[in-house]
Design a protein around this motif. Structure first.
Motif, mmCIF file in Angstrom:
data_model
loop_
_atom_site.group_PDB
_atom_site.id
_atom_site.type_symbol
_atom_site.label_atom_id
_atom_site.label_comp_id
_atom_site.label_asym_id
_atom_site.label_seq_id
_atom_site.Cartn_x
_atom_site.Cartn_y
_atom_site.Cartn_z
ATOM 1 N N TRP A 29 0.811 -1.225 0.000
ATOM 2 C CA TRP A 29 0.000 0.000 0.000
ATOM 3 C C TRP A 29 0.844 1.275 0.000
ATOM 4 N N LYS A 83 -0.754 4.956 -0.458
ATOM 5 C CA LYS A 83 -0.804 5.897 0.669
ATOM 6 C C LYS A 83 -0.201 7.247 0.290
ATOM 7 N N GLN A 110 -9.164 5.126 0.668
ATOM 8 C CA GLN A 110 -8.930 5.675 2.005
ATOM 9 C C GLN A 110 -10.243 5.843 2.784
#
Length: 288
Positions: free
Chosen positions: A140, A144, A210
């Motif tokens: 990730w 991110k 998210q």
């Protein structure tokens, strides 16, 4: 007797949703919710092997598989909207009581439906479908960075995931032997990701992911409050959702049929027969 899979389409909110269906509607229903970058194609083994005992329905999300692919100026690609569309699809088919099988994107789609309609969910079969922050693995990192500041520079590292090499990695990373995985999987995905707007749509979904994390506490509360029967069939070598993601469900569900496999993100590809037998026994147990 196993039933042939039917390849169907139905209009939902102005768009055609493609889906695979197998088995007798009078039998318990299992709704199969696919992950990225796949489609209902990832459940072909489940549909073929379990249609003798269960009613199986596997939709393609909008923009995936054989469903319509509206442009991102016409349809906003968020997990809220994908889940709303799948929920409307199930209501149009008058499917009101069902187990769900979730994998990858199937988790945010499935948990949105489950929290909205807990009375409809008879059980959850979870193959690398995450609902805990400790389940977010090392893969990730680039996503991110996109969440922190979306621009050309943060989008650029993610573009490699849309090519053949990146797609093949999704299926073969963490497997015991990549020769166990059918290359039709990533070749089909590559065709879909080569369409106009496909990269933008999937970057939009990466960015929106998210918002799934913000819902984790709500999903965990659903699990604690409802205690749905839960079968875990998890590939432990998944770079996105490692085994810690499976382990985390033990915090909120008192009783889990817990099974870990030495394979990757798409565990069904390498360990499909063993997993399908677990699903069969688990689903049989729901009616007792």
């Amino acid at each position: 007797m196993k039933a042939n899979t039917k390849y169907k389409k139905i209009e939902v909110n102005g768009y055609n949703i493609a889906y695979r269906e197998a088995g007798d509607e009078k039998n318990p229903t299992l709704v199969l919710l696919h992950g990225y970058p796949s489609s209902s194609h990832q459940y072909r083994k489940v549909l073929r092997q379990l249609s003798d005992e269960f009613h199986l329905v596997a939709p393609d999300y909008l923009g995936f598989g054989n469903s319509d692919f509206p442009s991102p100026t016409e349809f906003t690609y968020t997990f809220d909207n994908l889940a709303g569309n799948v929920n409307a699809f199930l209501e149009k088919l008058k499917i009101k009581s069902y187990a769900i099988m979730i994998q990858d994107y199937g988790a945010p789609v499935g948990f949105r439906i489950a929290t909205a309609h807990p009375e409809r969910i008879t059980a959850i079969i979870n193959q690398n479908g995450n609902a805990y922050e400790e389940g977010l693995g090392s893969a990730w990192k680039d996503v991110k960075a996109l969440w922190a500041n979306r621009n050309e520079e943060t989008e650029k590292p993610l573009l490699q995931t849309f090519g053949l090499t990146g797609l093949e990695w999704q299926y073969t990373h963490g497997t015991r032997n990549p020769e166990n995985v059918n290359p039709d999987c990533w070749n089909l995905d590559n065709l879909r990701l080569s369409r106009p707007n496909a990269h933008k749509v999937n970057l939009d979904l990466f960015y929106d992911y998210q918002n799934n994390i913000k819902l984790y506490p709500k999903w965990q509360k659903y699990l604690r409050d409802n205690q749905p029967p839960l079968l875990i069939v998890w590939g432990k070598n998944d770079a996105f959702f490692p085994e810690s993601g499976a382990e985390a469900f033990k915090k909120d569900i008192k009783k889990i049929d817990y099974n870990i496999y030495d394979t990757g993100h798409f565990a069904m590809e390498e360990d499909g027969d063993a997993i399908i037998q677990k699903i069969r026994i688990f689903m049989r147990g729901l009616s007792k």
